[in-house]
Design a protein around this motif. Structure first.
Motif, PDB file in Angstrom:
ATOM      1  N   ALA A  20     -11.137  54.783  91.624  1.00 23.66           N
ATOM      2  CA  ALA A  20      -9.814  54.866  91.876  1.00 23.66           C
ATOM      3  C   ALA A  20      -9.346  56.313  91.463  1.00 23.66           C
ATOM      4  O   ALA A  20      -8.620  56.857  92.315  1.00 23.66           O
ATOM      5  CB  ALA A  20      -9.243  53.792  91.009  1.00 23.66           C
ATOM      6  N   PHE A  21      -9.935  57.006  90.367  1.00 25.90           N
ATOM      7  CA  PHE A  21      -9.529  58.099  90.095  1.00 25.90           C
ATOM      8  C   PHE A  21      -9.966  59.311  91.230  1.00 25.90           C
ATOM      9  O   PHE A  21      -9.065  60.061  91.559  1.00 25.90           O
ATOM     10  CB  PHE A  21     -10.127  58.620  88.677  1.00 25.90           C
ATOM     11  CG  PHE A  21      -9.956  59.861  88.138  1.00 25.90           C
ATOM     12  CD1 PHE A  21      -8.699  60.468  87.521  1.00 25.90           C
ATOM     13  CD2 PHE A  21     -10.795  60.920  88.472  1.00 25.90           C
ATOM     14  CE1 PHE A  21      -8.510  61.748  87.026  1.00 25.90           C
ATOM     15  CE2 PHE A  21     -10.757  62.194  87.910  1.00 25.90           C
ATOM     16  CZ  PHE A  21      -9.463  62.489  87.312  1.00 25.90           C
ATOM     17  N   ALA A  22     -11.090  58.915  91.548  1.00 23.70           N
ATOM     18  CA  ALA A  22     -11.688  59.985  92.637  1.00 23.70           C
ATOM     19  C   ALA A  22     -10.972  59.819  93.890  1.00 23.70           C
ATOM     20  O   ALA A  22     -10.792  60.709  94.773  1.00 23.70           O
ATOM     21  CB  ALA A  22     -13.202  59.676  92.779  1.00 23.70           C
ATOM     22  N   PHE A  23     -10.655  58.741  94.308  1.00 26.31           N
ATOM     23  CA  PHE A  23      -9.961  58.446  95.655  1.00 26.31           C
ATOM     24  C   PHE A  23      -8.469  58.952  95.432  1.00 26.31           C
ATOM     25  O   PHE A  23      -8.061  59.384  96.552  1.00 26.31           O
ATOM     26  CB  PHE A  23      -9.829  57.063  95.911  1.00 26.31           C
ATOM     27  CG  PHE A  23     -11.294  56.505  96.439  1.00 26.31           C
ATOM     28  CD1 PHE A  23     -12.246  57.299  97.173  1.00 26.31           C
ATOM     29  CD2 PHE A  23     -11.561  55.061  96.409  1.00 26.31           C
ATOM     30  CE1 PHE A  23     -13.310  57.029  97.576  1.00 26.31           C
ATOM     31  CE2 PHE A  23     -12.887  54.677  96.856  1.00 26.31           C
ATOM     32  CZ  PHE A  23     -13.794  55.460  97.527  1.00 26.31           C
ATOM     33  N   PHE A  76      -8.518  55.384 101.082  1.00 31.22           N
ATOM     34  CA  PHE A  76      -9.524  54.676 100.331  1.00 31.22           C
ATOM     35  C   PHE A  76      -8.878  54.284  98.992  1.00 31.22           C
ATOM     36  O   PHE A  76      -9.083  53.210  98.575  1.00 31.22           O
ATOM     37  CB  PHE A  76     -10.676  55.499  99.811  1.00 31.22           C
ATOM     38  CG  PHE A  76     -11.783  55.854 101.259  1.00 31.22           C
ATOM     39  CD1 PHE A  76     -11.746  55.136 102.155  1.00 31.22           C
ATOM     40  CD2 PHE A  76     -12.443  57.040 101.119  1.00 31.22           C
ATOM     41  CE1 PHE A  76     -12.622  55.144 103.361  1.00 31.22           C
ATOM     42  CE2 PHE A  76     -13.177  57.361 102.393  1.00 31.22           C
ATOM     43  CZ  PHE A  76     -13.225  56.473 103.363  1.00 31.22           C
ATOM     44  N   HIS A  77      -8.120  55.010  98.496  1.00 28.73           N
ATOM     45  CA  HIS A  77      -7.174  54.736  97.041  1.00 28.73           C
ATOM     46  C   HIS A  77      -6.669  53.340  97.364  1.00 28.73           C
ATOM     47  O   HIS A  77      -6.588  52.265  96.527  1.00 28.73           O
ATOM     48  CB  HIS A  77      -6.228  55.589  96.676  1.00 28.73           C
ATOM     49  CG  HIS A  77      -5.939  55.322  95.173  1.00 28.73           C
ATOM     50  ND1 HIS A  77      -4.513  54.976  95.302  1.00 28.73           N
ATOM     51  CD2 HIS A  77      -6.238  55.609  93.957  1.00 28.73           C
ATOM     52  CE1 HIS A  77      -4.246  54.709  93.763  1.00 28.73           C
ATOM     53  NE2 HIS A  77      -5.382  54.986  93.237  1.00 28.73           N
ATOM     54  N   THR A  78      -5.700  53.253  98.223  1.00 20.70           N
ATOM     55  CA  THR A  78      -4.996  52.000  98.792  1.00 20.70           C
ATOM     56  C   THR A  78      -5.928  50.864  98.864  1.00 20.70           C
ATOM     57  O   THR A  78      -5.851  49.769  98.441  1.00 20.70           O
ATOM     58  CB  THR A  78      -4.067  52.299  99.886  1.00 20.70           C
ATOM     59  OG1 THR A  78      -3.267  53.429  99.726  1.00 20.70           O
ATOM     60  CG2 THR A  78      -3.178  51.078 100.279  1.00 20.70           C
ATOM     61  N   TRP A  79      -6.802  51.122  99.696  1.00 21.25           N
ATOM     62  CA  TRP A  79      -7.809  49.664 100.012  1.00 21.25           C
ATOM     63  C   TRP A  79      -8.468  49.327  98.672  1.00 21.25           C
ATOM     64  O   TRP A  79      -8.311  48.265  98.503  1.00 21.25           O
ATOM     65  CB  TRP A  79      -9.020  50.705 100.862  1.00 21.25           C
ATOM     66  CG  TRP A  79     -10.158  49.464 100.955  1.00 21.25           C
ATOM     67  CD1 TRP A  79     -10.092  48.436 101.899  1.00 21.25           C
ATOM     68  CD2 TRP A  79     -11.258  49.382 100.169  1.00 21.25           C
ATOM     69  NE1 TRP A  79     -11.145  47.704 101.426  1.00 21.25           N
ATOM     70  CE2 TRP A  79     -11.917  48.267 100.615  1.00 21.25           C
ATOM     71  CE3 TRP A  79     -11.659  50.242  99.258  1.00 21.25           C
ATOM     72  CZ2 TRP A  79     -13.393  48.163 100.057  1.00 21.25           C
ATOM     73  CZ3 TRP A  79     -12.740  50.048  98.637  1.00 21.25           C
ATOM     74  CH2 TRP A  79     -13.680  48.884  98.918  1.00 21.25           C
TER      75      TRP A  79
END
Length: 132
Positions: free
Chosen positions: A35-38, A45-48
């Motif tokens: 999550a941090f990386a996205f 990707f973070h939302t997914w």
């Protein structure tokens, strides 16, 4: 740099997905790193990841208040205990076992010091739904 963050995120999601199937491998730390990386590379990707029905809840709970479910606390405690027992069985030197015991005890204490998410009161939810 964006692709490096995406690669890290995808790799951590892959390890986290495998960890859901393999005992003794923690899932949530890998998902938090993903999550941090996205968050630094891909909003999509973070939302997914954060809205995923299986992978998202522990991430959201951690971000909302550093919350850790009781079941996760127990699983972590058992996993850490088994890792220490394995170290004893393979005969690590006493000084290594002492250092390991100190670090692992601090980790367990930290995990158990985290608050837990509120339990959902199903009766209250049903009463609210009936009122509507």
């Amino acid at each position: 740099m964006r692709w490096a963050w995406i690669s890290l995120g995808v790799g951590c999601v892959a390890i986290g997905a495998v960890a859901t199937l393999v005992p003794l491998i923690p899932t949530t730390p890998f998902l938090l790193v993903a999550a941090f990386a996205f968050a630094r590379s891909s909003e999509r990707f973070h939302t997914w990841l954060t809205t995923h029905p299986r992978l998202g809840p522990p991430i959201r709970e951690w971000h909302e208040g550093r919350l850790v479910r009781r079941s996760a606390k127990w699983l972590a405690t058992v996993s850490i205990s088994l890792a220490f027992i394995f170290s004893v069985v393979i005969g690590l030197p006493l000084w290594v076992l002492g250092a390991q015991a100190a670090v692992l005890s601090a980790v367990v204490a930290y995990i158990w010091s985290r608050p837990e998410p509120e339990a959902v009161d199903v009766r209250a939810l049903l009463a609210t739904a009936d009122a509507d």
